[in-house]
Design an enzyme around this catalytic site. Structure first.
Site, PDB file in Angstrom:
ATOM      1  N   SER A 577       0.914  -1.351  -0.045  1.00 36.01           N
ATOM      2  CA  SER A 577      -0.006  -0.019  -0.201  1.00 36.01           C
ATOM      3  C   SER A 577       1.044   1.291  -0.106  1.00 36.01           C
ATOM      4  O   SER A 577       2.009   1.290   0.499  1.00 36.01           O
ATOM      5  CB  SER A 577      -1.088  -0.091   1.266  1.00 36.01           C
ATOM      6  N   TYR A 590      -2.648  -0.128  10.748  1.00 37.29           N
ATOM      7  CA  TYR A 590      -2.529  -0.777   9.077  1.00 37.29           C
ATOM      8  C   TYR A 590      -1.284  -0.176   8.415  1.00 37.29           C
ATOM      9  O   TYR A 590      -0.539  -0.900   7.534  1.00 37.29           O
ATOM     10  CB  TYR A 590      -3.788   0.032   8.467  1.00 37.29           C
TER      11      TYR A 590
END
Length: 700
Positions: A577, A590
């Protein structure tokens, strides 16, 4: 009313209500599909059907006789109308004036296009003269196991006479071609009452004057042979009786999954091979029998069999009574090398001055006592079909050895078929393989938007794909869709929780048993969470780290074990990501887990390089469409973090990007494909950002 049939017999599937309104070409198609629907009648791609039809000549307007015959490379079970070649019968008969004798019979194939009716582009097969010169209107040429068992027996002529009397004749072995077509014509003229003929070491020809009569005759003759074998073999142990007890099904599959990556690594030097494992009753009976090894060494009989399986298989050194898998794996190298040497000797003994160069000398079929049969080919469908053909060969050996002495095709005849110049020309016309042909990929999070798009991109380029996901329902739906778009042969689904070590290892074992190994690993399983750090519970933190860090470690560790066993290199791709490089508010768990992924990939790039395994990262950003992580609380949480409505979030991300573009699952799939393909063969340890431009995520 369809006829009832005894157990073990072929059913008469002809339905007059369906056939009643059909034209002659349509009846030929109907008959072909019925015959090809049962592998006891003929194997995939084997056999041939034809009909002689009166049609209007598009040039003269006269009614002329036209031969409709299955075209080159077709399969009677799945053929459509465009799969038939059409040729003028008067021109086919005129070819007899050009025939210069058996030494020149191959040149007759070059004349067949000159006989084409109505500009049909479907190429006629080498069997065309065999159908043309039989006087009857309808001809079936099938490869039933029960008939080939007769044809492959030492006294096949006597057995044919004993079973069928004068109804079915017999012709000695002759390679398919123009000369055999003339032999059939001569036989028909000399035996006008005969209904067909058994071709030694080959198959069955039957003929009649209507499509229904021809179909019924073919079925009845095969059933007559089946019934005869049932009577003659009742109470007799097959293949000399059982030598080994088959291992339990789960153990057979475990052993296959351990052997297949090793074998695959040994046979994929020139092109990546795909495997297939089969342990049906017929195969188990054979590999557990006393006579398996001597019968296997004799080779197959029917030309269709050994073109798909090579002349003989390789018997793996494994003792199911005292299983030592490590010793078997250790012995594979010498066994494979011995097979190659034997094949090279076969080539040298039999080659002609104009023979094509030696082809891949590796075995296609591997027989494992107590376990089953493994086959390898350049794609999954071919590997599976090769297994089906050898199963047919097993059935033939069972029948022939039970009533007579089984005879494989003589070595020189086998070579002349395998290295036939016409066969070589057909191989040279095959399309160039796609860029991922023979590659095996696993995609975790495979049911989601990015995962399914990546799988589709790989399938487009010829790969076999295993979809792995924890969502069983969505996984099944995705797998069904992709199997429908491509083929059930190339798509598999495994339920995988990436945090469960046992589940991960089981998924790789399943992939090995289904396809033979792995080449491409796309680690894409994920979650997303959003919370200020003081509201981030330990449970939430651990959940992110478990799935996004530990899960990627477990998937990669299992991959490295299999990749090392194969020795073929490979590609591992992490879908990380933008957040692994650029911090975001209210997403510490995250972002930290994603950063861990990226650093793990760098570590693995170092470890993988010596064995040719490349490890790279794709960093998406804001892939909203089709993504499972945006279907839960994450969407609302990110909208809240930026003070937006959920409906406005995609536009927010688009405007935030440098290029003002939305990022789609297909964009991530394209990057993954690049990193999986040979186009990136000199790239490892790299990161590709697919985020439409985010200055904070620029790599440094």
């Amino acid at each position: 009313m369809l006829e009832k049939t005894e157990a073990g017999r072929l059913a008469n599937l002809w339905d007059p209500k369906i056939a009643g309104q059909m034209s002659e070409p349509e009846l030929l198609l109907y008959r072909s599909n019925l015959l090809g629907s049962d592998k006891r009648v003929t194997n995939y791609g084997g056999g041939n059907t034809s009909a002689k039809v009166m049609q209007k000549d598009p040039l003269s307007g006269d009614m002329v006789e036209v031969l409709w015959v299955k075209g080159s490379g077709g399969d009677v079970g799945t053929i459509k109308m465009d799969g038939f070649a059409t040729l003028y019968m008067d021109k086919l008969n005129a070819l007899k004036n050009l025939y210069r004798g058996v030494e020149f019979e191959d040149e007759m194939v070059g004349y067949l296009p000159h006989c084409t009716f109505n500009l049909n582009t479907r190429a006629a097969s080498i069997d065309t003269p065999l159908h043309a010169y039989v006087p009857q209107k309808h001809v079936d040429h099938m490869h039933p196991d029960a008939i080939i068992a007769i044809a492959a027996s030492e006294n096949s002529r006597e057995l044919t006479r004993q079973i069928f009397g004068d109804d079915i004749g017999w012709l000695p072995w002759k390679r398919p071609g123009y000369e055999l077509g003339l032999w059939l014509e001569k036989f028909c003229h000399e035996n006008p009452e005969a209904k067909g003929v058994v071709l030694e070491s080959h198959g069955l020809f039957t003929w009649a004057d209507t499509a229904e009569d021809c179909y019924r005759l073919t079925i009845n003759i095969i059933n007559q042979a089946i019934a005869w074998f049932e009577t003659m073999t009742a109470g007799k142990p097959a293949f000399g009786g059982q030598q080994h007890a088959p291992l339990p099904a789960s153990e057979r599959r475990r052993i296959a999954s351990a052997l297949m990556p090793r074998i695959r690594g040994m046979v994929s030097a020139n092109a990546h091979m795909v495997g297939h494992f089969e342990d049906c009753d017929a195969v188990l009976e054979f590999v557990c029998s006393r006579d398996m090894e001597p019968l296997a060494a004799l080779g197959t009989s029917c030309p269709d069999h050994f073109l798909r399986t090579k002349i003989r298989p390789l018997v793996v050194a494994f003792d199911p009574a005292s299983p030592d898998l490590d010793a078997t794996i250790e012995s594979l190298k010498s066994s494979v090398e011995a097979y190659r040497a034997d094949y090279a000797g076969y080539y040298e003994r039999c080659k002609h001055a104009d023979s094509p160069a030696i082809r891949d000398p590796n075995a296609i079929v591997y027989l494992v006592p107590g376990v089953g049969m493994i086959t390898f080919a350049k794609d999954k469908a071919t590997a599976r079909i090769s297994g089906e053909f050898y199963t047919n060969a097993i059935n033939v050996m069972r029948g022939a050895s039970s009533v007579s002495t089984y005879c494989g095709l003589p070595e020189q005849e086998a070579f002349d078929i395998e290295y036939w110049l016409l066969e070589e020309a057909k191989l040279q016309r095959m399309p160039k393989p796609k860029s991922l042909a023979g590659r095996i990929a696993i995609v975790t999070g495979g049911a989601g938007g990015i995962g399914s798009a990546t799988a589709r991109r790989f399938l487009d380029q010829g790969a076999c794909v295993v979809l792995a996901d924890i969502d069983e329902d969505m996984l099944a739906r995705t797998a069904d869709v992709l199997a429908g778009e491509y083929s059930p042969d190339v798509v598999r689904a495994v339920t995988m929780n990436v945090t469960d070590e046992t589940a991960v290892d089981h998924s790789y074992a399943e992939m090995a048993a289904e396809f033979g190994g792995v080449d491409i690993v796309v680690s894409n399983a994920g979650i997303a969470s959003s919370a200020p750090v003081e509201e981030t519970t330990l449970e939430l933190w651990n959940k992110n780290m478990s799935i996004l860090s530990t899960g990627y470690f477990l998937v990669s560790r299992a991959a490295f074990k299999m990749l090392r066993a194969q020795g073929l290199g490979g590609a591992v791709i992490f879908i990380a990501s933008k957040n692994g490089l650029a911090a975001s508010p209210n997403a510490s768990a995250y972002c930290t887990a994603k950063a861990s992924e990226i650093h793990l990939a760098r570590c693995l790039a170092l470890e993988g390089a010596p064995m040719g395994v490349r490890v790279n990262v794709v960093n998406p950003d804001a892939v909203l469409r089709g993504s499972k992580i945006w279907s839960g609380d994450w969407l609302q949480e990110r909208a809240d973090a930026y003070g937006k409505q959920t409906a406005d979030l995609e536009e927010h991300y688009r405007q935030r990007s440098l290029l003002k573009l939305s990022v789609l699952p297909e964009d991530i799939a394209e990057a993954a494909f690049f990193l999986a393909s040979d186009a990136s063969s000199k790239s490892t340890g790299n990161i590709i950002n697919v985020d439409a431009g985010n200055v904070q995520a620029f790599t440094r």
